[in-house]
Design a protein around this motif. Structure first.
Motif, PDB file in Angstrom:
ATOM      1  N   VAL A 217      12.236   0.855  38.037  1.00 26.36           N
ATOM      2  CA  VAL A 217      10.884   1.255  38.188  1.00 26.36           C
ATOM      3  C   VAL A 217      10.095  -0.071  37.648  1.00 26.36           C
ATOM      4  CG1 VAL A 217       9.124   2.923  37.238  1.00 26.36           C
ATOM      5  CG2 VAL A 217      11.365   3.810  37.856  1.00 26.36           C
ATOM      6  N   ARG A 218       8.881  -0.148  38.275  1.00 20.71           N
ATOM      7  CA  ARG A 218       7.944  -0.982  37.633  1.00 20.71           C
ATOM      8  C   ARG A 218       6.775   0.061  37.406  1.00 20.71           C
ATOM      9  NH1 ARG A 218       5.596  -5.975  38.516  1.00 20.71           N
ATOM     10  NH2 ARG A 218       7.472  -6.754  37.582  1.00 20.71           N
ATOM     11  N   VAL A 219       6.259   0.112  36.386  1.00 14.16           N
ATOM     12  CA  VAL A 219       5.037   0.662  35.964  1.00 14.16           C
ATOM     13  C   VAL A 219       3.847  -0.439  35.578  1.00 14.16           C
ATOM     14  CG1 VAL A 219       3.823   2.181  34.221  1.00 14.16           C
ATOM     15  CG2 VAL A 219       6.336   2.577  34.957  1.00 14.16           C
ATOM     16  N   THR A 220       2.812  -0.274  36.448  1.00 13.53           N
ATOM     17  CA  THR A 220       1.727  -1.098  36.271  1.00 13.53           C
ATOM     18  C   THR A 220       0.496  -0.596  35.376  1.00 13.53           C
ATOM     19  OG1 THR A 220       2.274  -2.328  38.346  1.00 13.53           O
ATOM     20  CG2 THR A 220      -0.009  -2.543  37.211  1.00 13.53           C
ATOM     21  N   ALA A 221       0.420  -0.710  33.947  1.00 15.29           N
ATOM     22  CA  ALA A 221      -0.579  -0.252  33.376  1.00 15.29           C
ATOM     23  C   ALA A 221      -1.978  -1.161  33.320  1.00 15.29           C
ATOM     24  CB  ALA A 221      -0.217  -0.196  31.887  1.00 15.29           C
ATOM     25  N   THR A 222      -3.035  -0.333  33.575  1.00 17.65           N
ATOM     26  CA  THR A 222      -4.425  -1.119  33.399  1.00 17.65           C
ATOM     27  C   THR A 222      -5.214   0.045  32.665  1.00 17.65           C
ATOM     28  OG1 THR A 222      -4.042  -2.027  35.822  1.00 17.65           O
ATOM     29  CG2 THR A 222      -6.206  -1.905  34.728  1.00 17.65           C
ATOM     30  N   GLY A 223      -5.473  -0.538  31.259  1.00 19.05           N
ATOM     31  CA  GLY A 223      -6.151   0.598  30.548  1.00 19.05           C
ATOM     32  C   GLY A 223      -5.417   1.690  30.254  1.00 19.05           C
ATOM     33  N   PHE A 276      11.498  -1.058  34.072  1.00 14.45           N
ATOM     34  CA  PHE A 276      12.555  -0.129  33.506  1.00 14.45           C
ATOM     35  C   PHE A 276      13.968   0.315  34.514  1.00 14.45           C
ATOM     36  CE2 PHE A 276       8.362   1.304  31.980  1.00 14.45           C
ATOM     37  CZ  PHE A 276       8.814   1.364  30.939  1.00 14.45           C
ATOM     38  N   ALA A 277      14.996   0.443  33.944  1.00 12.50           N
ATOM     39  CA  ALA A 277      16.058   1.020  34.721  1.00 12.50           C
ATOM     40  C   ALA A 277      16.352   2.361  34.348  1.00 12.50           C
ATOM     41  CB  ALA A 277      17.303  -0.029  34.276  1.00 12.50           C
ATOM     42  N   VAL A 278      16.667   3.113  35.367  1.00  7.25           N
ATOM     43  CA  VAL A 278      16.629   4.666  35.322  1.00  7.25           C
ATOM     44  C   VAL A 278      18.053   5.030  35.460  1.00  7.25           C
ATOM     45  CG1 VAL A 278      15.820   6.809  35.861  1.00  7.25           C
ATOM     46  CG2 VAL A 278      14.138   4.800  35.686  1.00  7.25           C
ATOM     47  N   THR A 279      18.734   5.795  34.588  1.00  4.59           N
ATOM     48  CA  THR A 279      20.160   6.195  34.660  1.00  4.59           C
ATOM     49  C   THR A 279      20.269   7.594  35.509  1.00  4.59           C
ATOM     50  OG1 THR A 279      20.219   7.343  32.723  1.00  4.59           O
ATOM     51  CG2 THR A 279      20.489   4.828  32.535  1.00  4.59           C
ATOM     52  N   HIS A 280      21.746   7.855  35.617  1.00  2.64           N
ATOM     53  CA  HIS A 280      21.903   9.000  36.318  1.00  2.64           C
ATOM     54  C   HIS A 280      21.257  10.390  35.592  1.00  2.64           C
ATOM     55  CE1 HIS A 280      24.845   7.640  39.164  1.00  2.64           C
ATOM     56  NE2 HIS A 280      24.881   6.540  38.379  1.00  2.64           N
ATOM     57  N   THR A 281      21.213  10.183  34.330  1.00  2.00           N
ATOM     58  CA  THR A 281      21.059  11.339  33.282  1.00  2.00           C
ATOM     59  C   THR A 281      19.117  11.226  33.301  1.00  2.00           C
ATOM     60  OG1 THR A 281      21.117   9.742  31.463  1.00  2.00           O
ATOM     61  CG2 THR A 281      22.831  11.371  32.096  1.00  2.00           C
ATOM     62  N   GLY A 282      18.649  10.240  33.890  1.00  3.74           N
ATOM     63  CA  GLY A 282      17.226  10.304  33.626  1.00  3.74           C
ATOM     64  C   GLY A 282      16.638   9.596  32.601  1.00  3.74           C
TER      65      GLY A 282
END
Length: 320
Positions: A217-223, A276-282
């Motif tokens: 997951v890529r999360v782009t945060a702006t403010g 982020f890397a997201v696993t099978h358990t979330g």
């Protein structure tokens, strides 16, 4: 009355990502000055700052404009060229000029009174450090893969051998590297104990436990605004073959969103690109945060939303 104070965009001539935001600022009739100080100050631009007790003044002159730097509302530190000094002089003189420009022009542009920075260049620099990222991430509450940074080959081998799910190597900085004269990228890759040689002693190396991920997951945060994108790729490092990856918007869990806001506050950042890397358990494992990461490669709807959010930040300036 319309705010006529300009937005200063520090970036290179070929930055098409910046163009997306510049067009939106133009649509809103926000004055913009684009400057690449590492090159423009050797050609058709000049920068002057004056400091006296109780008074600070500055003038930025370009080929087409003259700007009072004390009236700049926002500075977007996007992708300016490095300060390398002018061409056509000796190596020693060029190195001297480059360092004077970094601390002189760079210092002036980092100390503009009343300007909002997205992000401040000194905060960008601090937040680019991988050890600082990991230390801050674990302190803020992110899940962080077990990681070692070392120049001791025995410590590296021991760490890799102890990871039941395997380990990966990741460079600490995206250093320009050439093989046979051609640019070469160093990607994240899996590593085994027997592959680690005494060459590790040449410099620090970073190894971390391989996350048993389902997707990235890529999360782009702006403010305070977050834009999440799920990335499905056949490769460990999705950047390796971006033509094979698939992207789709994803909601960021509230606990992760909260920790992102805490992390940004720790570094004093307005913008950050989180991986982020997201696993099978979330579980969402923090991998890194690039304080000046690219974002225009994402789905069109997400790219447009990020551009809109950045434009809002730059137009608003320091107004709350």
């Amino acid at each position: 009355m319309r705010d006529r104070r300009p937005v200063l965009v520090l970036t290179n001539l070929y930055d098409v990502t910046a163009d997306v935001v510049l067009r939106r600022l133009a649509d809103r009739r926000v004055p913009v000055v684009r400057l690449d100080p590492g090159t423009d100050l050797h050609t058709d631009a000049s920068l002057t700052a004056t400091y006296r007790t109780g008074d600070q003044r500055g003038i930025l002159r370009t080929a087409s404009r003259e700007i009072d730097t004390t009236r700049i509302r926002s500075v977007w530190v996007r992708r300016p060229s490095p300060y390398e000094g002018p061409q056509g002089v000796g190596d020693q003189d060029r190195r001297f000029a480059a360092e004077q420009a970094l601390w002189g022009a760079g210092g002036i542009l980092a100390a503009l009174p009343g300007a909002k920075y997205v992000n401040h260049p000194w905060r960008n620099r601090a937040a680019e450090s991988k050890p600082a990222q990991l230390s801050t991430a674990q302190r803020c509450g992110f899940l962080v893969p077990a990681t070692v940074i070392t120049n001791d080959p025995d410590d590296a081998r021991e760490f890799v051998a102890l990871q039941p799910g395997g380990a990966v190597y990741k460079p600490l900085w995206n250093t320009h590297y050439r093989v046979d004269g051609r640019p070469h990228s160093v990607w994240v890759r899996e590593v085994r104990e027997g592959e680690i040689t005494d060459a590790v002693s040449f410099c620090p190396h970073m190894f971390h436990a391989k996350v048993d991920k389902v997707f990235d997951v890529r999360v782009t945060a702006t403010g305070s605004r977050l834009f999440g994108v799920r990335i499905d790729s056949p490769d460990l490092d999705w950047r390796f073959r971006q033509d094979l990856m698939a992207c789709a918007p994803i909601e960021v869990p509230k606990p992760v969103a909260h920790t992102i806001s805490v992390y940004l506050a720790e570094f004093g950042l307005v913008y950050g690109a989180f991986d982020f890397a997201v696993t099978h358990t979330g579980d969402w494992y923090f991998l890194e945060c690039n304080p000046n990461g690219q974002w225009s490669w994402q789905p069109a709807q997400t790219t447009a939303a990020i551009a809109h959010a950045l434009t809002d930040q730059l137009e608003k300036g320091l107004r709350t």
